[in-house]
Scaffold this motif. Structure first.
Motif, PDB file in Angstrom:
ATOM      1  N   ALA B  20       0.851  -1.452  -0.159  1.00 63.69           N
ATOM      2  CA  ALA B  20       0.161  -0.215   0.016  1.00 63.69           C
ATOM      3  C   ALA B  20       1.134   1.367   0.080  1.00 63.69           C
ATOM      4  CB  ALA B  20      -0.328  -0.284   0.950  1.00 63.69           C
ATOM      5  N   VAL B  24       1.713   4.197  -3.343  1.00 64.34           N
ATOM      6  CA  VAL B  24       0.762   5.167  -3.554  1.00 64.34           C
ATOM      7  C   VAL B  24       2.161   6.154  -4.728  1.00 64.34           C
ATOM      8  CG1 VAL B  24       1.838   7.716  -2.535  1.00 64.34           C
ATOM      9  CG2 VAL B  24       0.058   5.645  -1.086  1.00 64.34           C
ATOM     10  N   SER B 324     -14.144  -0.606   0.846  1.00 65.86           N
ATOM     11  CA  SER B 324     -13.000  -0.740   0.062  1.00 65.86           C
ATOM     12  C   SER B 324     -13.328  -0.164  -1.279  1.00 65.86           C
ATOM     13  CB  SER B 324     -11.591  -0.837   0.392  1.00 65.86           C
ATOM     14  OG  SER B 324     -11.905  -2.648   0.322  1.00 65.86           O
ATOM     15  N   ILE B 373      -5.717   3.134  -2.798  1.00 65.53           N
ATOM     16  CA  ILE B 373      -5.421   1.828  -2.425  1.00 65.53           C
ATOM     17  C   ILE B 373      -6.657   1.393  -2.037  1.00 65.53           C
ATOM     18  CG2 ILE B 373      -5.261   1.817   0.247  1.00 65.53           C
ATOM     19  CD1 ILE B 373      -3.650   3.996   0.462  1.00 65.53           C
ATOM     20  N   TRP B 376      -7.225  -1.232  -4.800  1.00 65.72           N
ATOM     21  CA  TRP B 376      -6.564  -2.236  -4.383  1.00 65.72           C
ATOM     22  C   TRP B 376      -6.540  -3.279  -3.063  1.00 65.72           C
ATOM     23  CZ3 TRP B 376      -4.124  -4.964  -7.574  1.00 65.72           C
ATOM     24  CH2 TRP B 376      -3.266  -4.471  -8.602  1.00 65.72           C
TER      25      TRP B 376
END
Lengths: 343, 475
Positions: B20, B24, B324, B373, B376
């Protein structure tokens, strides 16, 4: 025919990639190792600028080493990595701190800059030391059971691996200082020669000590050389004697060339030669094992179609990569001035 | 918990944390490299100094981000072996070559030509410098190609056979172009472009709000808005197509994303719910009837399978996947609205003078990172309890090491990444606050190459422009 040759071709290519990594990242880690001992901030700026354009390209060879081992010898990758879990961790963390220091150092002033200087220095030392630990662990051998790591969490930590760790720090310092002889002028150049002189002597001492102690530690490696104290198997040892003899010759020339104020490239080239010969010594000690002394090159090889697919790419791409890497070094050739950056 | 379950949890936590953190930077640098190539191309074509000023400003931010991406990426290439050695051993024949190609076709290219991008101004001609920027930009997309091929194969494996528990490739084209790959690749590249565009808009907005309006900040806004007007709607379409693909390829994951426990004809679209995995139901559900079937299967009464079709041992952590996914989609919709709002203002010539737009622009600066993020997390947590969907369980992928080792390394990684992340954040923020005018005043470009005589006069004119343009920056 091709199928039986593939694993050996890949072992050769991967061996070459690791060696290129050791030389390239070796000299920029070496610059980091010597970093705080330079006389002034201006000297330190020049030292950093001498490697700033090339360090991440150099480190990419490490990614190729890891990725290539995964691709061409997945069993070796899977067996080896857990066995050296901690030193790999130290190395990665150290490489993070020293990698970011390139950018952060130039962006900071005062105390913060001092802090990133230290991160660069200690990151370089720990990365080099960890690689030496891994090397020592390999020479001693990795314990596998059914092809999987079956040793302890601290198997890699022995007096011998501690010694090889220190030796590699000095080895990289030698590459770094002889690199600086090429890239610097005046006072810094004079200092680089002094550093190279010290590093050369320590490295030679380390080579002698390792060569003598390995046979006493009852390691398989010694058997390859036909050395069983006090008995020497000359049938084995004799054909291999050119390796130590050439190493000795290079060492002698290195010490002389470092002290000769006229030399520019010679000390660096001789340092590389010593690394190459020591590396050759390792290959002789390990062959045909890829995880010493429990998994051979053929046992660990990936499926032939995987190695084949990757070989097609490697045959085309590696020369191209070497070509443009060489071009970048050529673009940044010559002595480094203080202000070379974009900062 | 036993040592084995501890170790599995810690290894998953370490992988999630390090990946993670890593993602980025690539999601920012993929977009930024293309933006830089565009700026340099525009500069060469139009000769307008503002593009050069912007290039030299953003390239500094690029350098820091790229460095962080490199160092966190080296970690990833070793973690497959240190923490997931059984996964490496079983899938190496298939995934290894893809990662090998990523290194050989992308990483070396990026690292080598980055050197010329950053340090080569005085050493190569302009065209070669532009080529280097272009090569780096192309390299970032090639890298995305291979890593997403590898990841997609783990989601929707194809072109393989299994002998004695080891995967072997039978058809490389099927391995690379596996069923979910085209969608995931386009979705990720668009996400990276959107992420960067929103950062660029945020920086331009921030500078105008602080009273540092300049030609550069207005160009940032306009380029950013035009760009997101094209990419945000495109991303919604690609994302939708990707969702339909999940419905066909990974129905368990889709059920978790949608929060469906029961199989429905005419499934609702659940907007809000607290999934309760133990009792296999949702609490506080808020839903629109039949819309779920319409969105996923393009028909009001299509059948959507619920989680109860499968044994509970096949479920991913439902609440994580459900939420998410909603965060990602929510941000996507907000981005789209913002793009249209920006376009409307742009057409009326009020872009840089609308305080509401500028404030929203600053606020949405980190939106892309959060969406990436969250996306994913949806993809990777949704694939659980497998590493290779339906074929290799996560529990059978982890290394034979102790929980202690992993726990210690996890703590050290968290400490290191936090330190490095905050330092990077600090230095990038400082550059953003200083603004591009500081760059232009501080340093003007030095001549391309002394041998390149034709360029020198142009260059001298530009130096004059660069110095005089800093005067314009003062309001």
């Amino acid at each position: 025919m091709m199928e039986t040759a593939l694993p050996y071709i890949w072992a050769g290519l991967l061996g070459l990639a690791v060696f290129i990594y050791v030389l390239l990242d070796g000299f920029d880690l070496g610059v980091g190792i010597l970093f705080p001992f330079a006389h002034s901030d201006r000297d330190r700026d020049i030292m950093m600028n001498s490697v700033a354009p090339v360090w991440d390209g150099n480190e990419t060879w490490l990614v190729l080493g890891g990725g290539g081992l995964f691709a061409a010898f997945p069993k070796a990758y899977a067996a080896l990595m857990p066995s050296v879990y901690m030193p790999i961790g130290f190395m990665l963390i150290a490489l993070i701190f020293r990698g970011v220091a390139f950018e952060f150092r130039f962006a900071s002033k005062g105390v913060l800059q001092r802090l990133w200087d230290q991160a660069f220095h200690w990151g370089s030392i720990v990365a080099a030391f960890s690689q030496g630990l891994i090397l020592g662990a390999l020479v001693q051998g990795i314990v596998l059971h059914d092809g999987r790591f079956a040793g302890g969490m601290f198997d890699w930590l022995t007096p011998f691996s501690f010694f090889t760790g220190c030796a590699l720090v000095w080895g990289y310092a030698l590459l770094g200082s002889t690199w600086l002889i090429i890239k610097t002028e005046d006072g810094l150049l004079h200092w680089a020669r002094q550093m190279a002189n010290v590093a050369a002597i320590v490295v030679i001492a380390c080579l002698v000590i390792v060569s003598i102690t390995v046979p006493t530690l009852d390691m398989v490696a010694a058997d390859r050389w036909g050395i069983h104290y006090p008995h020497l198997d000359w049938a084995r040892l004799l054909p291999l004697t050119p390796v130590p003899l050439l190493t000795a010759a290079c060492c002698w020339m290195l010490v002389r060339s470092v002290r000769d104020a006229q030399t520019v490239h010679k000390p660096f080239v001789l340092s590389i030669s010593i690394f190459a010969l020591a590396y050759l010594g390792l290959i002789i000690s390990f062959f045909p094992y890829i995880v010493p002394y429990s998994l051979t090159i053929t046992q660990a090889a990936a499926a032939a179609n995987a190695q084949g697919l990757l070989l097609v790419g490697a045959v085309v791409l590696l020369p191209v990569i070497l070509g443009y890497t060489g071009y970048v070094y050529w673009v940044f050739r010559g002595k480094v001035k203080t202000h070379g950056g974009y900062h | 918990m036993t040592d084995a379950t501890d170790m599995l949890f810690l290894s998953r936590a370490q992988f999630a944390f390090t990946i993670a953190f890593h993602i980025v930077y690539p999601s920012f640098t993929i977009g930024l490299a293309s933006y830089l190539a565009m700026l340099e191309g525009l500069w060469l074509r139009t000769g307008r100094n503002v593009y050069l000023v912007l290039y030299r400003y953003w390239v500094k931010i690029f350098a820091i981000s790229f460095g962080l991406g490199v160092v966190s990426g080296v970690v990833m290439s070793y973690q497959f072996g240190t923490n997931w050695s059984l996964f490496a051993e079983k899938t190496g024949n298939v995934l290894g070559p893809l990662l090998g190609y990523e290194v050989m076709t992308a990483f070396f290219l990026e690292a080598s030509f980055l050197a010329i991008m950053l340090f080569g101004w005085n050493r190569v001609g302009r065209k070669l410098h532009f080529t280097s920027t272009l090569v780096v930009a192309i390299g970032t997309v090639i890298s995305a190609f291979w890593i997403l091929a590898a990841n997609s194969w783990m989601q929707t494996p194809a072109g393989y056979e299994i002998r004695d528990g080891i995967f072997y490739a039978t058809d490389w084209l099927q391995v690379i172009f596996n069923p979910s790959f085209p969608f995931r690749f386009l979705h990720m590249v668009c996400a990276a472009y959107l992420t960067t565009a929103f950062v660029v808009i945020a920086v331009g907005s921030f500078q105008i709000l602080r009273g540092m309006q300049s030609a550069a900040s207005v160009v940032m806004l306009k380029m950013g808005v035009l760009f997101i007007c094209i990419v945000a709607p495109l991303q919604l379409l690609i994302g939708h197509a990707h969702g339909v693909n999940v419905h066909h390829q990974q129905p368990v994951k889709l059920a978790a994303m949608e929060g469906h426990w029961e199989t429905h004809r005419g499934a609702p679209l659940i907007l809000f719910a607290l999934p309760d995995q133990e009792n296999a139901r949702n609490d506080f559900e808020l839903a629109i009837p039949q819309l779920g079937s319409l969105v996923v299967a393009h028909s009001l009464d299509a059948e959507i399978k619920g989680l109860k079709e499968w044994p509970a041992t096949e479920y991913p952590p439902v609440a994580t996947v459900f939420w998410s996914f909603r965060i990602m989609v929510g941000i996507g919709i907000v981005m789209l609205g913002f793009a249209f709002y920006g376009l409307w203002l742009l057409l009326r010539g009020r872009l840089e003078s609308s305080p509401l737009f500028l404030r929203l622009g600053v606020l949405l600066g980190p939106a892309g990172f959060i969406a990436v993020i969250a996306g994913w997390f949806t993809a990777e947590v949704g694939r659980q309890p497998y590493t290779v969907y339906g074929l290799l369980r996560t529990v059978d992928s982890v290394s034979p090491i102790t929980a202690n080792s992993v726990g210690m390394s996890l703590i050290v990684f968290i400490f290191t990444y936090c330190t490095v992340f905050f330092a990077g954040f600090y230095y990038i923020s400082r550059l953003i606050i200083a603004g591009p005018s500081a760059t232009a005043a501080g340093e003007v470009p030095t001549p391309p190459m002394l041998s390149d005589r034709t360029n020198i006069r142009d260059f001298e004119q530009e130096m004059d422009l660069a110095t005089s343009s800093t005067g314009d920056d003062q309001p």
